[in-house]
Write an enzyme that holds these catalytic residues in place. Sequence first.
Site, PDB file in Angstrom:
ATOM      1  N   LYS A  37      -9.229  -8.014   1.715  1.00 54.63           N
ATOM      2  CA  LYS A  37      -8.227  -7.195   1.021  1.00 54.63           C
ATOM      3  C   LYS A  37      -8.910  -6.313  -0.024  1.00 54.63           C
ATOM      4  O   LYS A  37      -9.884  -6.733  -0.669  1.00 54.63           O
ATOM      5  CB  LYS A  37      -7.195  -8.113   0.366  1.00 54.63           C
ATOM      6  CG  LYS A  37      -5.974  -7.400  -0.200  1.00 54.63           C
ATOM      7  CD  LYS A  37      -4.963  -8.415  -0.719  1.00 54.63           C
ATOM      8  CE  LYS A  37      -3.736  -7.753  -1.309  1.00 54.63           C
ATOM      9  NZ  LYS A  37      -2.768  -8.740  -1.832  1.00 54.63           N
ATOM     10  N   SER A  64       1.950  -7.952  -0.413  1.00 54.45           N
ATOM     11  CA  SER A  64       1.040  -6.814  -0.530  1.00 54.45           C
ATOM     12  C   SER A  64      -0.158  -6.890   0.412  1.00 54.45           C
ATOM     13  O   SER A  64      -0.863  -5.914   0.604  1.00 54.45           O
ATOM     14  CB  SER A  64       0.528  -6.711  -1.973  1.00 54.45           C
ATOM     15  OG  SER A  64      -0.215  -7.882  -2.324  1.00 54.45           O
ATOM     16  N   SER A  76       2.578 -12.756  -1.376  1.00 54.36           N
ATOM     17  CA  SER A  76       1.886 -11.633  -0.748  1.00 54.36           C
ATOM     18  C   SER A  76       0.941 -12.002   0.387  1.00 54.36           C
ATOM     19  O   SER A  76       0.401 -11.116   1.043  1.00 54.36           O
ATOM     20  CB  SER A  76       1.109 -10.830  -1.802  1.00 54.36           C
ATOM     21  OG  SER A  76       2.002 -10.184  -2.668  1.00 54.36           O
TER      22      SER A  76
END
Length: 453
Positions: free
Chosen positions: A55, A130, A154
């Site tokens: 990420k 996210s 997330s």
Amino acid sequence: MITLKEALQLSSEDIKNLREELKTKINESKIGAYVEQLTNSDISISGEGIPIAIKDNINVKNWEITCSSNILKGYISPYNATVINNLEKAGLSALGRTNMDEFAMGSSTESSCYGKTLNPVDNTKVPGGSSGGSAAAVAAGIAIAALGTDTGGSIRQPAAYCGCVGMKPTYGRVSRYGITAYSSSLDQCGPITQNVEDAAILYDIISGHDEMDSTSANVEYTKVSENLNSDKKLTIAVIENFIEQASQEVKDGFNKAVEALKDAGHTIVYKNMVDTSKILSSYYIVATAEASANLSRFDGVRYGNRKGDAGLKDMYTQTKSQGFGAEVQKRIMLGSFVLSSGYYDAYYIKAQKVRHLIKDEYEQIFNEADLILSPVSPTTAPEFGSFKTSLEMYLSDIYTISVNLAGLPAISLPVAKDKSGMPVGVQLIGKAYDEQTVFNGALSLEKTVNYTK
């Protein structure tokens, strides 16, 4: 795509071939799971081990790390996050920056400055957020596994939307050193994988005490993946008032999971918890308050982009106005408001009291149950643009945020599909530092429901 367990058995030559094959697949894919796909740039590479997608808020040395925000474009990380060092020690390495909501603030990956990621199951639907890029990459077969971060769901919510496994460890179990902070008392890094066993393996690799992180838990640690036992019979609590707010298709998938657990010999008990509206209010006050403090460092002085040339005040104003997106600005303003004089007691202190109440309620339930079963989201993945207001987006997290407020471990996995073929996910929540039971229960459920893409 080969599983992580299988990849760990490969020779160095086979791993080299796998990496090349994976890079070709990423270049051919059009879902925008990776930042490099959205910017038409070469895939970011670090090391020569088994490739793991990372990420874009996890620091990898010599990579541009931007948290998918304009304000950090051009920032090159001078060091590795602890989780990256742990990957490398185990023969794994970072490959590719996955797209995300800006500074991890969102539930759809739409707030990324690079553009949106598409759900690989249905490109008209959001992949969640996210960590939407990480989940989409795994679900699309263009990542063996990925790392995401979970502040209020997330990891678990995008995994549920895309039909893969996402796991949030107990707070403090995985080092946050080198991971850009959104809300310091809530953030945790965790794995997104193709199955439960892979999640356990990757969790074992990244976990452990870290002296570089003051919030890292210095507790006894035993490997989970080596002790997986899907045959162990557990008592699993269902929170009845949570289920009421879910769509009928999520309810159907959830009921299927309950019946599967019963079939596997587990005992189901029924409980209630504090109203989800109070959980939501508490979470967004705590999270935005901490975000307003954490993001104050991005001012044009030390990191990334700098705007404005009419003095210090102009630089601060222009850098933040042009660098932060609308959702991030909104949360910074809300956080600054609840911490301001005259409102601190009325909002922030009260939210912390509700947080303590939520933690106490979980502890009471765990006096009678080993795990808690809950939906991950009220609906399956919605279409792009379906969130008309920020509040509608926030409501998609009503089942996941209480886990972060209480600092508990949880894992989401797909159990069914809705009428349009979108995955329906459920989550199992465990006691603090009892990841073993969480993975045991998840493996049992995975085997019993036998979900197929």
